[in-house]
Design an enzyme around this catalytic site. Structure first.
Site, mmCIF file in Angstrom:
data_model
loop_
_atom_site.group_PDB
_atom_site.id
_atom_site.type_symbol
_atom_site.label_atom_id
_atom_site.label_comp_id
_atom_site.label_asym_id
_atom_site.label_seq_id
_atom_site.Cartn_x
_atom_site.Cartn_y
_atom_site.Cartn_z
ATOM 1 N N GLY A 273 0.844 -1.084 -0.010
ATOM 2 C CA GLY A 273 0.004 -0.141 0.123
ATOM 3 C C GLY A 273 0.955 1.412 -0.098
ATOM 4 N N GLY B 20 5.270 4.486 -8.960
ATOM 5 C CA GLY B 20 6.163 3.266 -9.238
ATOM 6 C C GLY B 20 5.387 2.074 -9.085
ATOM 7 N N HIS B 21 4.472 1.797 -8.237
ATOM 8 C CA HIS B 21 3.436 0.963 -8.010
ATOM 9 C C HIS B 21 2.803 0.752 -9.563
ATOM 10 C CE1 HIS B 21 4.254 1.400 -3.583
ATOM 11 N NE2 HIS B 21 4.412 0.142 -3.758
ATOM 12 N N LYS C 32 13.809 -1.582 -7.267
ATOM 13 C CA LYS C 32 14.399 -0.918 -6.238
ATOM 14 C C LYS C 32 14.734 -1.885 -5.041
ATOM 15 C CE LYS C 32 11.775 1.699 -3.462
ATOM 16 N NZ LYS C 32 12.046 0.851 -2.134
ATOM 17 N N GLN D 46 15.250 -8.303 -2.822
ATOM 18 C CA GLN D 46 14.007 -9.052 -2.705
ATOM 19 C C GLN D 46 13.649 -9.836 -3.918
ATOM 20 O OE1 GLN D 46 10.693 -7.233 -0.634
ATOM 21 N NE2 GLN D 46 9.863 -7.033 -2.446
ATOM 22 N N ARG E 178 7.843 5.237 1.580
ATOM 23 C CA ARG E 178 8.783 5.771 2.708
ATOM 24 C C ARG E 178 8.844 7.222 2.748
ATOM 25 N NH1 ARG E 178 10.420 1.440 6.259
ATOM 26 N NH2 ARG E 178 10.273 -0.621 5.050
#
Length: 280
Positions: free
Chosen positions: A31, A36-37, A149, A153, A187
């Site tokens: 969320g 970017g999302h 980014k 991950q 963030r």
């Protein structure tokens, strides 16, 4: 856009779509969405028939309780952005739906769990493995889209699907940046005006460090980054490394034909930001 809160409901809907011959694209998020999302949603829409997005702030991947508490949550704005982007299905579960009981599974990501984010955030990637495996096995997408980014991950997720034999293609999509070069991140909304201006120095320093790496060497680039960060009292360097782009092994020099990537984690005030740039 359908908004679903229960995993069994989304499993039923996806099964029906697959019976129709539709392909499923999936964008898992926590969320506080930004462009970017939305770029990931767009990639999914281009490559699959039905696009599913999830919004779930996963407690098991936070090794810092305060970070979990302060993680930005903007569900109304997120829904509006997704509707405007043409997302087909939004899955917004409660913790009890994703984890009806404690998930005690542990994953072995080998070297990836001991370096960079793995070293500085113990247990983080195991939590990522837990939630991503549950989401992928529930949504059953043909393709899942992740932002680069979070470079390490993405490598962890690729290892995860291989270990669990989950039949999905993991696609890493380019980083989107603000006008001043700062990597888009949820963030960033936690930065005050002064911190936001300071954060914009990160990509500039990384570009300069790439030049230093090429002309002088990696150690000189590391020293440059450390010196720049140390000049600003509200910043604290977690790590800056230059690694082999395929393995993330730290390197001392770049060999011919070797793909290398520079990665940083740095605190600006209380906000921890990460970024990466390809060196070659």
């Amino acid at each position: 856009m359908l908004v679903i809160h229960k995993i069994h409901e989304i499993e039923q809907i996806i099964a029906l779509e697959k019976q129709k011959g539709n392909t499923i694209g999936f964008v898992p998020t926590m969320g506080a969405l930004h462009q970017g999302h939305i770029s990931l949603i767009n990639y999914s829409k281009q490559q699959t028939t039905i696009t599913v997005c999830s919004i779930f702030v996963n407690p098991t991947q936070f090794n810092n309780a305060a970070d979990l508490t302060h993680y930005p949550r903007t569900p109304e704005a997120d829904i509006k952005l997704l509707e405007e982007a043409g997302c087909d299905i939004l899955y917004m579960p409660e913790v009890s739906d994703v984890y009806p009981e404690n998930d005690n599974r542990t994953f072995d990501f080998g070297y990836l769990d001991t370096i960079l984010e793995g070293a500085t955030r113990p247990g983080h990637f195991n939590g990522v493995g837990q939630v991503v495996s549950i989401l992928l096995q529930g949504v059953k997408p043909d393709k899942a889209f992740f932002g680069s980014k979070d470079y390490q991950q993405v490598m962890v997720v690729k290892s995860l699907v291989k270990q669990l034999n989950i039949p999905v293609e993991i696609i890493a999509c380019p980083i989107l940046r603000e006008v001043d070069g700062l990597a888009m991140s949820s963030r960033n909304t936690r930065l005050n005006k002064e911190e936001r201006e300071i954060a914009a120095l990160i990509p500039k320093w990384m570009q300069k460090a790439i030049s230093i790496t090429k002309n002088i060497g990696i150690d000189a680039a590391k020293q440059f980054i450390a010196e720049q960060v140390s000049k600003i009292p509200t910043m604290k360097l977690d790590y800056y490394e230059v690694c082999d782009a395929n393995t993330l092994e730290s390197i001392k020099a770049i060999h011919p034909n070797q793909k290398a990537i520079s990665l940083i984690a740095v605190f600006v005030g209380n906000v921890r930001l990460i970024d990466n740039w390809m060196v070659i």
